[in-house]
Motif scaffolding. Structure first.
Motif, PDB file in Angstrom:
ATOM      1  N   UNK A   5      43.433  40.763  34.334  1.00  0.00           N
ATOM      2  CA  UNK A   5      43.720  42.102  34.831  1.00  0.00           C
ATOM      3  C   UNK A   5      42.899  42.473  36.052  1.00  0.00           C
ATOM      4  N   UNK A   6      41.680  41.980  36.094  1.00  0.00           N
ATOM      5  CA  UNK A   6      40.817  42.303  37.234  1.00  0.00           C
ATOM      6  C   UNK A   6      41.348  41.694  38.520  1.00  0.00           C
ATOM      7  N   UNK A   7      41.618  40.393  38.512  1.00  0.00           N
ATOM      8  CA  UNK A   7      42.158  39.746  39.708  1.00  0.00           C
ATOM      9  C   UNK A   7      43.537  40.289  40.051  1.00  0.00           C
ATOM     10  N   UNK A   8      44.284  40.619  39.020  1.00  0.00           N
ATOM     11  CA  UNK A   8      45.621  41.186  39.217  1.00  0.00           C
ATOM     12  C   UNK A   8      45.527  42.459  40.044  1.00  0.00           C
ATOM     13  N   UNK A   9      44.600  43.323  39.648  1.00  0.00           N
ATOM     14  CA  UNK A   9      44.430  44.594  40.342  1.00  0.00           C
ATOM     15  C   UNK A   9      43.947  44.396  41.776  1.00  0.00           C
ATOM     16  N   UNK A  10      42.918  43.563  41.932  1.00  0.00           N
ATOM     17  CA  UNK A  10      42.387  43.333  43.272  1.00  0.00           C
ATOM     18  C   UNK A  10      43.444  42.707  44.174  1.00  0.00           C
ATOM     19  N   UNK A  11      44.210  41.756  43.652  1.00  0.00           N
ATOM     20  CA  UNK A  11      45.260  41.113  44.444  1.00  0.00           C
ATOM     21  C   UNK A  11      46.337  42.123  44.816  1.00  0.00           C
ATOM     22  N   UNK A  12      46.690  42.977  43.865  1.00  0.00           N
ATOM     23  CA  UNK A  12      47.726  43.975  44.121  1.00  0.00           C
ATOM     24  C   UNK A  12      47.308  44.913  45.250  1.00  0.00           C
ATOM     25  N   UNK A  13      46.069  45.328  45.254  1.00  0.00           N
ATOM     26  CA  UNK A  13      45.586  46.216  46.311  1.00  0.00           C
ATOM     27  C   UNK A  13      45.663  45.533  47.675  1.00  0.00           C
ATOM     28  N   UNK A  14      45.251  44.269  47.713  1.00  0.00           N
ATOM     29  CA  UNK A  14      45.313  43.517  48.963  1.00  0.00           C
ATOM     30  C   UNK A  14      46.751  43.396  49.461  1.00  0.00           C
ATOM     31  N   UNK A  15      47.644  43.068  48.555  1.00  0.00           N
ATOM     32  CA  UNK A  15      49.040  42.845  48.939  1.00  0.00           C
ATOM     33  C   UNK A  15      49.679  44.145  49.435  1.00  0.00           C
ATOM     34  N   UNK A  16      49.394  45.246  48.742  1.00  0.00           N
ATOM     35  CA  UNK A  16      49.935  46.537  49.183  1.00  0.00           C
ATOM     36  C   UNK A  16      49.352  46.933  50.537  1.00  0.00           C
ATOM     37  N   UNK A  17      48.084  46.671  50.718  1.00  0.00           N
ATOM     38  CA  UNK A  17      47.437  46.950  51.996  1.00  0.00           C
ATOM     39  C   UNK A  17      48.117  46.196  53.121  1.00  0.00           C
ATOM     40  N   UNK A  18      48.356  44.918  52.881  1.00  0.00           N
ATOM     41  CA  UNK A  18      48.994  44.100  53.909  1.00  0.00           C
ATOM     42  C   UNK A  18      50.425  44.564  54.157  1.00  0.00           C
ATOM     43  N   UNK A  19      51.111  44.938  53.102  1.00  0.00           N
ATOM     44  CA  UNK A  19      52.473  45.457  53.255  1.00  0.00           C
ATOM     45  C   UNK A  19      52.469  46.668  54.186  1.00  0.00           C
ATOM     46  N   UNK A  20      51.582  47.596  53.922  1.00  0.00           N
ATOM     47  CA  UNK A  20      51.491  48.807  54.747  1.00  0.00           C
ATOM     48  C   UNK A  20      51.227  48.460  56.211  1.00  0.00           C
TER      49      UNK A  20
END
Lengths: 173, 173
Positions: free
Chosen positions: B42-57
Motif C-alpha cells: 500500500x505504501x509504494x502503491x500510494x507513492x507511485x500513484x502520486x508520482x503518476x498523477x503528477x506526471x499526468x498533470x
DNA sequence: TATTGTTATACTCTATAACTATA
DNA sequence: TATAGTTATAGAGTATAACAATA
C-alpha cells in the motif's frame, strides 16, 4: 495476460426501438464501456490504491490505525533519535500537517516528543512502550490479514514483481 | 529485482558537538531506514500513484485537464446517451460531487447536459465538438508523453503486467 | 413511493504563509 | 540570518442528509 479485448458492444445508438433486451445483467442499463480507461495506468493505480487502503483499514481496525499512522510508527521504531522534520520529510508529509498527526498519536500515548538537548528547537520522536506494543500487533494484523490476502490474489511472485515496479515508479518516475 | 539492502546507517546520536560537517549531501542527516515500509504494498502503491498523477498533470497541462476530468471525457465519448448517475457511478464518483465537476467541464464548453425526453428527471451527457477536440489532443499527449515515459521506465511487457495486476486488485480485492 | 439532479455541509488531505523560540 | 515546530488558513477530495421535480 488477460488482454481483455472486450468485444465491441456498440451501445449508445439504440437504433432499433422495437428490440426488447432480455433481462440480462441489468435490463437496458448495461455496464458502460471503459474504453482506453482500461489502458490508463494511473486510473487502475488509483482504483487499486483505494481498495488496498480500504482493506488495510479493515484489517487493522481493532487498533484504529490509518496507513499513514502505521507508517509513522514503523519509521519511529526503525529510526530512533530523529526529529519531526526528518520523519515527515521521509514520508512525504508536510511539516505543518505532521503536527496534528503527531498530536493524535501522542494523545493516545503511542509516541512522545522529547525536546532535544543539542538543539532545543527540535523534538526527538520516540515510541512509547504502548506504541511499540501496538506496532507489534499492527504488524501481525497487516502480515496475516492484509498482505496475506494480496499474496493470495496475486501469488507471491507476482506480488513481489508488483511491489518492485511500484517502488521503481515511486523512486524514478 | 533491485533488492535495496540499504547499508545500515546508525545515525541519530550526533555525540560530538564540535564536528564541522563538510557541505555534503546533508551534513549529519543521513537517509532514514524505511524498514518494513519497503515491503508494504500500500505504501509504494500510494507513492507511485502520486508520482503518476503528477506526471499526468504535467504532460496534459496545456489542456488543463485533471486525471478525473480526462476520465469523464473518455467515458462520455465511449458512452453517448448516458446520464450523470451512470457516468459518476462507473468512475466511483458520488453523485453530489459530480455536479460541481460537470459544472466545470460544461462552463468550459467541453460537455453539455441535455434533459432526457424519456425521463425528464435525468440529464443525458454529451461531449461538445470542443470537448471531442480537446479529448483527442489529450489522448495524444497522454500516449506520447505520459504513458510513453512509463513504458520507457518499465518496458512494455512489465508495464502490461503491472496494469494487469492493478486491474485485478481494483476488480477483485 | 422511488429516483435524478441538486444543495448544503462536514471531514479529511494537502499546500502556503507567517509566527516563536531557538540557533 | 536561518531552522524547527507551530498556527492559521485555504483548497481539493470525499461523504451523508435532504429537498424539488419527476416517475
Amino acid at each position: 495476460m488477460t488482454v481483455s479485448k472486450t468485444a465491441a458492444v456498440d451501445a449508445g445508438k439504440a437504433a432499433r426501438p422495437g428490440r426488447k433486451e432480455p433481462v440480462e445483467a441489468a435490463a437496458e442499463g448495461t455496464a458502460l464501456q471503459m474504453g482506453e480507461l482500461s489502458e490508463l495506468l494511473g486510473y487502475s493505480l488509483k482504483r487499486a490504491q483505494l481498495k488496498v487502503f480500504d482493506d488495510f483499514l479493515r484489517c487493522v481496525a481493532p487498533l484504529q490505525l490509518t496507513p499513514a499512522q502505521f507508517s509513522v510508527l514503523l519509521l519511529l521504531d526503525k529510526n530512533p533519535g530523529r526529529n519531526q522534520t526528518e520523519i515527515a520529510n521521509t514520508l512525504g508529509i508536510l511539516r505543518p500537517n505532521f503536527v496534528a498527526m503527531l498530536d493524535g498519536l501522542e494523545s493516545r500515548d503511542l509516541c512522545a516528543r522529547i525536546r532535544s538537548t543539542n538543539d532545543r528547537r527540535s523534538h526527538i520522536l520516540v515510541l512509547t512502550d504502548k506504541g511499540r506494543a501496538v506496532l507489534t500487533r499492527a504488524k501481525k494484523l497487516v502480515a496475516s490479514k492484509h498482505e496475506a490476502r494480496l499474496n493470495e490474489l496475486l501469488g507471491p511472485a507476482n506480488r513481489a514483481a508488483l511491489l518492485d515496479m511500484l517502488a521503481t515508479i515511486a523512486r524514478e518516475f
